[in-house]
Design an enzyme around this catalytic site. Structure first.
Site, short mmCIF file in Angstrom:
data_model
loop_
_atom_site.label_atom_id
_atom_site.label_comp_id
_atom_site.label_asym_id
_atom_site.label_seq_id
_atom_site.Cartn_x
_atom_site.Cartn_y
_atom_site.Cartn_z
CD GLU A 209 -1.10 0.34 3.83
OE1 GLU A 209 -0.32 0.26 4.40
OE2 GLU A 209 -2.42 -0.72 3.67
CG HIS A 247 -2.68 0.40 7.76
ND1 HIS A 247 -2.07 -0.67 6.71
CD2 HIS A 247 -3.55 -0.29 8.66
CE1 HIS A 247 -2.68 -1.17 6.88
NE2 HIS A 247 -3.72 -1.30 7.16
#
Length: 290
Positions: A209, A247
């Site tokens: 990611e 995150h």
């Protein structure tokens, strides 16, 4: 099996008497994990799901000889818990704890490296070897035995991809959820290296990611050393610069950590890039058939 855990791993659970510790202990036992001890200070002598509880990691080590641990402890206690566990002899520690301070995380990661212990986390879903055991929170029903090694920062993404692969009849040798960062113990590079050495793994799936440079670091190792095919999916390709997207590590600063830089590095290393879990199925299947 060379992927961190096996049926012979002797697992200790820090915080076993807490709500999360007790629940996850039950599910790990049902998955086949050999849990030999639990630790909660002041509650030694209790038994949780048939597992004896000790006052300290050192006491648990003396009685059971554990080599692996998972720590279900609050953020403020996580650093001391991990250090105590490593000092007692754990060679692998899985740390699901979220919201640790940056300083505590840095010190915990550094201590594990200094002592030669593998630390997965913090804020991670842990490791599952389908059909064998798990140390973490991966739902067993999403996975099946096979030859695809999966590594992901995101636990949820590893669940989705595992389920997608399994429903297509493609099993996994292991699935490792590293945590959302921005600071990790065990990294994507470490996972790829472990899968390279594992005879049961035929294809490696790297789920990345935006944010940080761990995919680029993994790509550098893959380009020089990896002999097995690697397939990668990078999520967050359309994320706006400077936004934190769930995150802690999923944030782009300037030209660092963008999807484009990660895809370029991985492509240059010979990694096969896909754009969705569905697209991954046909690519992985063809690689397994070669």
């Amino acid at each position: 099996m060379a992927i961190l855990i096996s049926k012979d791993s002797r697992v200790m659970v820090q915080g076993i008497t807490g709500k999360s510790g007790a629940l996850q202990t039950q599910m790990m036992l049902e998955a086949g994990t050999n849990i030999v001890a639990g630790v909660t200070p002041g509650k030694g002598g209790q038994v949780v799901h048939g597992v004896p509880v000790f006052h300290s990691a050192r006491e648990a080590q003396t009685a059971t000889g554990f080599d692996t641990a998972i720590c279900f402890v609050p953020p403020r206690a996580a650093k001391d818990s991990v250090m105590e566990t490593i000092d007692a002899g754990a060679r692998l520690v899985v740390l699901p704890t979220e919201e640790m301070s940056v300083l505590d995380t840095m010190q915990t990661v550094a201590y594990a490296k200094l002592r030669g212990a593998a630390l997965v986390g913090p804020g991670c879903s842990g490791i599952i070897v389908p059909g064998v055991c798990k140390v973490g929170s991966h739902p067993v029903r999403f996975f099946r035995e096979g030859h695809v090694g999966v590594v992901s920062k995101s636990g949820a993404l590893s669940y989705e991809v595992g389920k997608t692969l399994s429903e297509a009849g493609i099993g996994q040798s292991a699935v490792i959820g590293l945590g959302g960062g921005p600071i990790w113990g065990f990294t994507q590079r470490d996972a790829v290296e472990a899968y390279q050495e594992d005879p049961d793994t035929k294809v490696i799936v790297l789920l990345g990611e935006i944010g940080g440079g761990s995919e680029e670091e993994a790509a550098a190792w893959i380009g020089q050393h990896c002999k097995k095919p690697v397939v990668s999916l990078i999520v967050g390709q359309h994320a706006p610069v400077g936004k934190n997207l769930g995150h802690a590590g999923a944030i782009i600063h300037g030209n660092t950590g963008t999807a484009a830089t990660k895809i370029r590095a991985l492509t240059d290393a010979g990694v096969i890039m896909v754009n969705s879990p569905g697209e991954m199925i046909s690519v992985v299947r063809s690689l397994l058939e070669q």
